[in-house]
Scaffold this motif. Structure first.
Motif, PDB file in Angstrom:
ATOM      1  N   ILE A 187       0.837  -1.207   0.000  1.00  0.00           N
ATOM      2  CA  ILE A 187       0.000   0.000   0.000  1.00  0.00           C
ATOM      3  C   ILE A 187       0.870   1.254   0.000  1.00  0.00           C
ATOM      4  CG2 ILE A 187      -1.668   1.324   1.354  1.00  0.00           C
ATOM      5  CD1 ILE A 187      -2.679  -1.472   2.372  1.00  0.00           C
ATOM      6  N   SER A 188       1.871   1.284   0.883  1.00  0.00           N
ATOM      7  CA  SER A 188       2.713   2.482   0.980  1.00  0.00           C
ATOM      8  C   SER A 188       3.577   2.666  -0.261  1.00  0.00           C
ATOM      9  CB  SER A 188       3.598   2.398   2.230  1.00  0.00           C
ATOM     10  OG  SER A 188       4.561   1.364   2.107  1.00  0.00           O
ATOM     11  N   GLY A 189       3.946   1.557  -0.914  1.00  0.00           N
ATOM     12  CA  GLY A 189       4.731   1.670  -2.137  1.00  0.00           C
ATOM     13  C   GLY A 189       3.950   2.295  -3.278  1.00  0.00           C
ATOM     14  N   GLY A 190       2.627   2.128  -3.257  1.00  0.00           N
ATOM     15  CA  GLY A 190       1.784   2.794  -4.241  1.00  0.00           C
ATOM     16  C   GLY A 190       1.855   2.233  -5.643  1.00  0.00           C
ATOM     17  N   THR A 191       2.266   0.965  -5.794  1.00  0.00           N
ATOM     18  CA  THR A 191       2.337   0.359  -7.119  1.00  0.00           C
ATOM     19  C   THR A 191       0.952  -0.123  -7.523  1.00  0.00           C
ATOM     20  OG1 THR A 191       4.618  -0.345  -6.715  1.00  0.00           O
ATOM     21  CG2 THR A 191       3.459  -1.401  -8.525  1.00  0.00           C
ATOM     22  N   ARG A 192       0.304   0.619  -8.394  1.00  0.00           N
ATOM     23  CA  ARG A 192      -1.073   0.281  -8.772  1.00  0.00           C
ATOM     24  C   ARG A 192      -1.147  -1.041  -9.525  1.00  0.00           C
ATOM     25  NH1 ARG A 192      -2.919   5.478 -11.911  1.00  0.00           N
ATOM     26  NH2 ARG A 192      -0.703   5.411 -12.484  1.00  0.00           N
ATOM     27  N   GLY A 193      -0.063  -1.408 -10.215  1.00  0.00           N
ATOM     28  CA  GLY A 193      -0.050  -2.692 -10.912  1.00  0.00           C
ATOM     29  C   GLY A 193      -0.182  -3.859  -9.955  1.00  0.00           C
ATOM     30  N   THR A 194       0.408  -3.737  -8.771  1.00  0.00           N
ATOM     31  CA  THR A 194       0.260  -4.779  -7.749  1.00  0.00           C
ATOM     32  C   THR A 194      -1.173  -4.854  -7.265  1.00  0.00           C
ATOM     33  OG1 THR A 194       2.565  -4.543  -7.025  1.00  0.00           O
ATOM     34  CG2 THR A 194       1.014  -5.502  -5.458  1.00  0.00           C
ATOM     35  N   TRP A 195      -1.769  -3.717  -7.010  1.00  0.00           N
ATOM     36  CA  TRP A 195      -3.169  -3.701  -6.567  1.00  0.00           C
ATOM     37  C   TRP A 195      -4.073  -4.328  -7.638  1.00  0.00           C
ATOM     38  CZ3 TRP A 195      -3.185   2.246  -5.154  1.00  0.00           C
ATOM     39  CH2 TRP A 195      -2.223   2.476  -4.162  1.00  0.00           C
ATOM     40  N   LEU A 196      -3.824  -3.963  -8.904  1.00  0.00           N
ATOM     41  CA  LEU A 196      -4.628  -4.508 -10.001  1.00  0.00           C
ATOM     42  C   LEU A 196      -4.423  -6.013 -10.117  1.00  0.00           C
ATOM     43  CD1 LEU A 196      -6.440  -4.099 -12.504  1.00  0.00           C
ATOM     44  CD2 LEU A 196      -4.344  -3.682 -13.827  1.00  0.00           C
ATOM     45  N   GLY A 197      -3.164  -6.448 -10.068  1.00  0.00           N
ATOM     46  CA  GLY A 197      -2.879  -7.873 -10.198  1.00  0.00           C
ATOM     47  C   GLY A 197      -3.528  -8.696  -9.108  1.00  0.00           C
ATOM     48  N   MET A 198      -3.441  -8.230  -7.865  1.00  0.00           N
ATOM     49  CA  MET A 198      -4.053  -8.957  -6.754  1.00  0.00           C
ATOM     50  C   MET A 198      -5.574  -8.920  -6.843  1.00  0.00           C
ATOM     51  SD  MET A 198      -1.769 -10.439  -4.982  1.00  0.00           S
ATOM     52  CE  MET A 198      -2.764 -10.872  -3.553  1.00  0.00           C
ATOM     53  N   GLY A 199      -6.120  -7.812  -7.351  1.00  0.00           N
ATOM     54  CA  GLY A 199      -7.566  -7.722  -7.513  1.00  0.00           C
ATOM     55  C   GLY A 199      -8.083  -8.738  -8.530  1.00  0.00           C
ATOM     56  N   ILE A 200      -7.414  -8.838  -9.674  1.00  0.00           N
ATOM     57  CA  ILE A 200      -7.835  -9.791 -10.703  1.00  0.00           C
ATOM     58  C   ILE A 200      -7.628 -11.220 -10.225  1.00  0.00           C
ATOM     59  CG2 ILE A 200      -7.418 -10.598 -13.051  1.00  0.00           C
ATOM     60  CD1 ILE A 200      -8.882  -7.931 -12.877  1.00  0.00           C
ATOM     61  N   ALA A 201      -6.505 -11.473  -9.545  1.00  0.00           N
ATOM     62  CA  ALA A 201      -6.259 -12.819  -9.009  1.00  0.00           C
ATOM     63  C   ALA A 201      -7.362 -13.211  -8.026  1.00  0.00           C
ATOM     64  CB  ALA A 201      -4.887 -12.879  -8.337  1.00  0.00           C
ATOM     65  N   SER A 202      -7.784 -12.278  -7.184  1.00  0.00           N
ATOM     66  CA  SER A 202      -8.855 -12.559  -6.222  1.00  0.00           C
ATOM     67  C   SER A 202     -10.171 -12.827  -6.940  1.00  0.00           C
ATOM     68  CB  SER A 202      -9.017 -11.379  -5.258  1.00  0.00           C
ATOM     69  OG  SER A 202      -7.833 -11.165  -4.507  1.00  0.00           O
ATOM     70  N   PHE A 203     -10.440 -12.052  -7.983  1.00  0.00           N
ATOM     71  CA  PHE A 203     -11.670 -12.249  -8.750  1.00  0.00           C
ATOM     72  C   PHE A 203     -11.703 -13.640  -9.372  1.00  0.00           C
ATOM     73  CE2 PHE A 203     -13.885 -12.099 -12.847  1.00  0.00           C
ATOM     74  CZ  PHE A 203     -15.151 -11.700 -12.443  1.00  0.00           C
ATOM     75  N   VAL A 204     -10.576 -14.096  -9.908  1.00  0.00           N
ATOM     76  CA  VAL A 204     -10.510 -15.419 -10.532  1.00  0.00           C
ATOM     77  C   VAL A 204     -10.669 -16.522  -9.487  1.00  0.00           C
ATOM     78  CG1 VAL A 204      -9.013 -17.013 -11.790  1.00  0.00           C
ATOM     79  CG2 VAL A 204      -9.129 -14.619 -12.489  1.00  0.00           C
ATOM     80  N   LEU A 205      -9.998 -16.385  -8.346  1.00  0.00           N
ATOM     81  CA  LEU A 205     -10.006 -17.456  -7.348  1.00  0.00           C
ATOM     82  C   LEU A 205     -11.358 -17.614  -6.664  1.00  0.00           C
ATOM     83  CD1 LEU A 205      -6.963 -17.646  -7.859  1.00  0.00           C
ATOM     84  CD2 LEU A 205      -6.667 -17.940  -5.409  1.00  0.00           C
ATOM     85  N   VAL A 206     -12.164 -16.577  -6.679  1.00  0.00           N
ATOM     86  CA  VAL A 206     -13.508 -16.697  -6.107  1.00  0.00           C
ATOM     87  C   VAL A 206     -14.286 -17.822  -6.786  1.00  0.00           C
ATOM     88  CG1 VAL A 206     -15.759 -15.536  -6.026  1.00  0.00           C
ATOM     89  CG2 VAL A 206     -13.729 -14.360  -5.208  1.00  0.00           C
ATOM     90  N   PHE A 207     -14.013 -18.063  -8.056  1.00  0.00           N
ATOM     91  CA  PHE A 207     -14.748 -19.062  -8.825  1.00  0.00           C
ATOM     92  C   PHE A 207     -14.069 -20.428  -8.834  1.00  0.00           C
ATOM     93  CE2 PHE A 207     -15.749 -14.892 -10.611  1.00  0.00           C
ATOM     94  CZ  PHE A 207     -17.132 -14.910 -10.574  1.00  0.00           C
ATOM     95  N   LEU A 208     -13.024 -20.599  -8.009  1.00  0.00           N
ATOM     96  CA  LEU A 208     -12.276 -21.858  -8.013  1.00  0.00           C
ATOM     97  C   LEU A 208     -12.471 -22.646  -6.721  1.00  0.00           C
ATOM     98  CD1 LEU A 208      -8.962 -20.784  -9.778  1.00  0.00           C
ATOM     99  CD2 LEU A 208     -10.938 -21.977 -10.746  1.00  0.00           C
TER     100      LEU A 208
END
Length: 469
Positions: free
Chosen positions: A204-225
């Motif tokens: 969060i403090s690093g502010g890398t939006r790509g990390t936030w996006l990547g973890m968000g998409i990974a979470s979205f995918v895993l919800v269905f697994l």
């Protein structure tokens, strides 16, 4: 005394883990140092492959043929490029990453589940060390008497905080594994969760939006697994909320109490701006339109100078502009094929609680997050990210459950692969010996010609446009 195949694999794993630790945790770590470490790991991987008898199957034959076609097209593109040696270097780097992935796959297949525990313990120790570094830097910053604290300066070990974020995208999913395993003691589970919370605080403090996006998409995918995927998401959300709370307490409440101003706060990154990616995406698109079949040649986005970056920060645009559209479509097809096959295994074994199945789930989340971040960042360019991509992909290949009995690869393809790996590593070693002594002078020369902004690609000064007019 002749070492067994398993002993050779253990030695390879120990050496690689030591090298990765040096690349990430050493105080003198830098982009160029990490590239040298990556080349060293590739050497170890090829030597390990040469020490093995005929290797077992890592991929199916259609995938092997697809990889061969991509390599052949890349070779033709490189030979036709403006600077063939640099293009061949990029191709060699790709082959080296493939050799690393195959080596990790063979190590795990020739070993047992104890290696999975070694891998996760290694990830835990790496993240623990980096978290301790961050917390120590934070304590020093808040007790130094300075009136302004920049959270970016608390990060260390990487040339750019986005590279740190890429490393976190790979490791955040893996840190959740001990929380999913049922036989982990409660104190150990609490310690791992605390580490995961701190790791999210750093993200969060690093502010890398790509990390936030990547973890968000990974979470979205895993919800269905299945239920394990949803438990993984629940642990990540709990750690995220705790990380946000820690960030607010430290960088808002405590900072206000001490009269400290926070610069480059995480809230400042909550924008939809492209952060300068628009012009380089446009450059890549124009390159695709000009040479759609074979591209400009591997690494040759860096052969067209611009004021922003030596790569377009978008994996598909980068591959299409440098390798050509047909090669890009083939890569997308192979990634989709592999991803769908992994999803099939995860669904088939979704009700099982075996550690290996839970690890497969976490590795898949790591890969999904990294590939998502590659759409907005240089995951396929940076040396540490390439190493972790090879590690995660290789370990996933080893854990894959084949629907048909595994068979040995075609002897001709295997011999061609080993020969290509040896030649590729030889070229990488030649480039390193040629360039390393003059890297500082190379960077200083470029800084004098530009606005003082280095653009990493192979080396930290990655622009090759000035080397051959």
């Amino acid at each position: 005394m002749t070492l067994s195949v398993q002993q050779r694999g253990n030695i390879f794993l120990i050496v690689v883990m030591c090298l990765l630790t040096l690349a990430i945790c050493a105080p003198f770590s830098s982009h160029d140092w990490q590239r040298v470490v990556q080349i060293s790991v590739a050497i170890c991987a090829v030597l390990y492959g040469l020490c093995l008898p005929q290797a077992g199957r890592c991929v199916d034959r259609p995938t092997a043929l697809g990889v061969s076609l991509i390599g052949a097209a890349g070779l033709v593109s490189a030979l036709l490029a403006h600077q063939p040696l640099w293009a061949l270097t990029e191709l060699a780097l790709l082959i080296g990453c493939g050799a690393i992935a195959v080596a990790f796959s063979q190590v795990r297949r020739n070993g047992d589940e104890s290696l999975d525990r070694v891998l996760i313990l290694f990830v835990l120790l790496l993240c623990l060390f980096k978290s301790a570094q961050y917390l120590h830097a934070g304590i020093l910053a808040f007790t130094s008497g300075e009136t302004v604290v920049n959270p970016d300066l608390l990060l260390s070990g990487f040339s750019n905080k986005r590279f740190y974020g890429q490393f976190q995208t790979f490791t955040l999913p893996l840190l959740a594994l001990p929380l999913l395993v049922s036989n982990v003691a409660r104190p150990a589970r609490g310690a791992v969760f605390a580490l995961l919370c701190v790791w999210w605080l750093i993200a969060i403090s690093g502010g890398t939006r790509g990390t936030w996006l990547g973890m968000g998409i990974a979470s979205f995918v895993l919800v269905f697994l299945g239920q394990h995927g949803r438990r993984w998401v629940a642990w990540q959300l709990a750690a995220l909320v705790s990380g946000l709370l820690l960030y607010w307490l430290v960088f808002s409440v405590l900072a206000t109490y001490l009269g400290i101003e926070i610069s480059n706060a995480a809230a400042d990154r909550l924008t939809t701006s492209l952060s300068g990616r628009g012009p380089i995406w446009s450059q890549a698109w124009n390159m695709i339109l000009e040479r759609p079949s074979l591209g400009f040649g591997p690494m040759h986005f860096a052969d067209i100078a611009n004021d922003i970056a030596a790569h377009p920060h978008q994996a598909i645009l980068q591959w299409a502009s440098e390798w050509g559209v047909p090669s890009t479509l083939c890569v997308i097809a192979l990634v989709a094929w592999a991803g769908w096959a992994t999803v099939g295994v995860l669904r088939d074994r979704g009700l099982l609680w075996a550690r290996v199945d839970l690890l497969r789930l976490c590795l898949f989340a790591s890969l999904v997050g990294a590939l998502t971040q590659a759409m907005v960042d240089g995951v396929i360019v940076m040396p540490v990210s390439q190493l972790w991509l090879a590690l995660v992909a290789g370990w996933l290949m080893a854990l894959h459950v084949w629907r048909t009995p595994p068979v040995a690869p075609a002897p001709l393809l295997y011999k061609m692969w080993m020969m290509a790996s040896v030649v590729a590593v030889g070229l990488l070693v030649f480039v390193a010996i040629r360039d390393v002594p003059g890297l500082t002078a190379r960077s200083e020369h470029y800084m004098g010609l530009s606005n003082g902004h280095l653009q990493p690609r192979f080396w930290v000064q990655g622009v090759i446009a000035l080397e051959k007019q």
